[in-house]
Design an enzyme around this catalytic site. Structure first.
Site, short mmCIF file in Angstrom:
data_model
loop_
_atom_site.label_atom_id
_atom_site.label_comp_id
_atom_site.label_asym_id
_atom_site.label_seq_id
_atom_site.Cartn_x
_atom_site.Cartn_y
_atom_site.Cartn_z
N GLU A 222 -89.93 52.67 -43.14
CA GLU A 222 -88.49 52.71 -43.97
C GLU A 222 -87.78 54.19 -43.94
O GLU A 222 -86.55 54.28 -43.67
CB GLU A 222 -88.48 52.25 -45.41
CG GLU A 222 -88.95 50.99 -45.52
CD GLU A 222 -90.31 50.29 -45.56
OE1 GLU A 222 -91.25 51.43 -45.23
OE2 GLU A 222 -90.71 49.44 -45.94
N ALA B 173 -88.01 43.95 -43.57
CA ALA B 173 -86.89 43.23 -44.36
C ALA B 173 -85.77 43.20 -43.29
O ALA B 173 -85.79 44.13 -42.26
CB ALA B 173 -86.11 44.13 -45.28
N GLU C 61 -95.76 44.77 -46.73
CA GLU C 61 -95.80 44.77 -48.14
C GLU C 61 -95.99 43.30 -48.47
O GLU C 61 -96.82 42.95 -49.36
CB GLU C 61 -94.52 44.86 -48.57
CG GLU C 61 -94.20 46.41 -48.72
CD GLU C 61 -92.62 46.98 -49.10
OE1 GLU C 61 -91.70 46.44 -48.36
OE2 GLU C 61 -92.61 47.82 -49.78
N GLY D 29 -91.34 45.46 -45.16
CA GLY D 29 -91.78 44.46 -45.92
C GLY D 29 -92.69 43.26 -45.40
O GLY D 29 -93.28 42.54 -46.18
N1 COA Z 1 -84.63 43.18 -38.93
C1 COA Z 1 -83.79 42.80 -38.35
N2 COA Z 1 -83.90 42.35 -36.93
C2 COA Z 1 -84.99 42.89 -36.34
C3 COA Z 1 -86.22 43.48 -37.15
C4 COA Z 1 -85.76 43.76 -38.46
N3 COA Z 1 -86.80 44.29 -39.31
N4 COA Z 1 -87.08 44.05 -36.40
C5 COA Z 1 -86.46 43.33 -35.17
N5 COA Z 1 -85.62 42.81 -35.26
C6 COA Z 1 -84.82 42.33 -34.00
C7 COA Z 1 -84.37 43.08 -33.22
O1 COA Z 1 -83.24 43.57 -33.84
C8 COA Z 1 -84.08 42.32 -31.90
O2 COA Z 1 -83.07 41.25 -32.05
P1 COA Z 1 -81.96 41.08 -30.67
O3 COA Z 1 -82.89 40.63 -29.73
O4 COA Z 1 -81.17 39.95 -31.30
O5 COA Z 1 -81.44 42.67 -30.40
C9 COA Z 1 -85.30 41.31 -31.95
O6 COA Z 1 -85.83 41.35 -33.45
C10 COA Z 1 -86.74 41.96 -31.11
O7 COA Z 1 -86.76 43.18 -31.67
P2 COA Z 1 -86.97 44.24 -30.51
O8 COA Z 1 -86.60 45.74 -31.23
O9 COA Z 1 -86.14 44.13 -29.54
O10 COA Z 1 -88.76 44.15 -29.90
P3 COA Z 1 -89.38 45.29 -29.79
O11 COA Z 1 -90.75 44.91 -29.09
O12 COA Z 1 -88.79 46.18 -28.70
O13 COA Z 1 -89.93 46.36 -30.88
C11 COA Z 1 -90.51 46.83 -33.17
C12 COA Z 1 -90.58 45.77 -31.75
C13 COA Z 1 -91.11 46.11 -34.18
C14 COA Z 1 -91.12 48.13 -33.00
C15 COA Z 1 -88.87 46.97 -33.59
O14 COA Z 1 -88.25 45.64 -33.31
C16 COA Z 1 -88.81 47.42 -34.54
O15 COA Z 1 -88.74 48.76 -35.02
N6 COA Z 1 -88.31 46.87 -36.06
C17 COA Z 1 -87.99 47.30 -37.18
C18 COA Z 1 -89.16 47.84 -38.00
C19 COA Z 1 -88.66 48.31 -39.12
O16 COA Z 1 -88.31 49.39 -39.12
N7 COA Z 1 -89.04 47.59 -40.13
C20 COA Z 1 -88.71 48.20 -41.64
C21 COA Z 1 -87.17 47.40 -42.06
S1 COA Z 1 -86.92 47.86 -43.58
#
Ligand code: COA
Length: 256
Positions: free
Chosen positions: A130, A62, A110, A107
């Site tokens: 989450e 999400a 999911e 999500g």
């Molecule tokens: N919602 C909104 N933005 C997200 C996102 C999410 N779930 N996941 C990644 N992004 C965005 C980051 O904020 C970043 O944006 P920015 O460049 O404007 O700062 C961009 O996507 C790239 O992500 P980044 O974290 O820099 O990539 P990474 O390769 O270092 O890490 C992940 C990848 C997937 C490990 C990391 O993005 C992450 O942990 N995301 C969240 C996953 C999560 O908790 N999902 C459940 C949500 S309820």
């Protein structure tokens, strides 16, 4: 559409590509609404749907930015809408294949679980992180994950927020196949073409019967299967399929 691409690269096969790679295809309300309207069209025009993501993610969950601005009352609507959309995918009249190209987290995982079949690239990663954010899964993981991988494994994944690779996802039954990254779409289209060649009414009835295992006990489910199989037996395609076998020729299914 701004957040997704909808294409028909092969006859009767639809492809939805989540298309916000700079945000790892995070699922905000706009994305979900676009998927919803695409589904209305796809269900009419295609026999199989493939869902994938552009860039290094299938969907990283999400949209945390959107979530952080919502009040608890507004969250109820978000959670209900995401749940409704995943149910809509699961109950679509045609089969849906998730081509998991990269991160499928929260999500995103999911969404993949709401699809009928999951094919993963070797680069795919799965998880329900989450709890790390102080929240919990809200659009299906606590219900669909245990049904795919068992209650204990689902609890381990949800409680720890552990991210697993594609081979581990295959081992525990979260995905049906793992393929080399470069072969992901080719393999998904191969499966989609096989399915598209089957009689569409039989696919529709079989999907309904299989999905009924989620809500019905064995006895009711078996009765439901008898009803659907009997209904299907009266179709022209059933007559054609049986006759073609006896006449040693390929059947010509018409969806009637
Ligand atoms: N919602 C909104 N933005 C997200 C996102 C999410 N779930 N996941 C990644 N992004 C965005 C980051 O904020 C970043 O944006 P920015 O460049 O404007 O700062 C961009 O996507 C790239 O992500 P980044 O974290 O820099 O990539 P990474 O390769 O270092 O890490 C992940 C990848 C997937 C490990 C990391 O993005 C992450 O942990 N995301 C969240 C996953 C999560 O908790 N999902 C459940 C949500 S309820």
């Amino acid at each position: 559409m701004e957040r997704i691409l909808l294409e028909y690269p092969e006859k009767e096969i639809a492809l939805i590509t989540l298309n916000r790679p700079e945000k790892l295809n995070a699922l905000d309300t706009k994305t979900r609404m676009e998927i919803s309207s695409a589904l209305d069209e796809v269900e009419e025009r295609a026999r199989v749907l493939i869902i994938t993501g552009k860039g290094k993610a299938f969907a990283a969950g999400a949209d945390i930015n959107e979530l952080s601005k919502r009040t608890p009352f507004e969250y109820i609507r978000l959670s209900k809408y995401g749940t409704w959309l995943n149910n809509r995918i699961e109950n679509l009249d045609i089969p849906v294949i998730a081509a998991v190209n990269g991160y499928a987290l929260g999500g995103g995982c999911e969404l993949a679980m709401a699809c009928d079949i999951r094919i993963a690239s070797e680069r795919a990663k799965f998880g329900q992180p989450e709890l790390n954010l102080g929240i919990m899964p809200g659009v299906g993981a606590t219900q669909r994950l245990p049904r795919l991988v068992g209650l204990g494994m689902a609890k381990k994944l949800v409680f720890t927020g552990e991210i697993i690779d594609a081979h581990e996802a295959f081992r525990i039954g979260l995905v049906e196949e793992v393929v080399e990254h470069e072969r992901l779409m080719e393999r998904c289209f191969e499966i989609a073409k096989t399915i598209a060649g089957k009689p569409p009414l039989a696919i529709k009835m079989a999907k309904r019967a299989l999905n009924a295992t989620r809500t019905m006990g064995l006895e009711d489910g078996l009765r439901y299967e008898v009803a659907l199989a009997s209904l299907l037996f009266s179709t022209e395609d059933a007559k054609e399929g049986l006759r073609a076998f006896l006449e040693r020729r390929e059947p010509e299914f018409k969806g009637k």
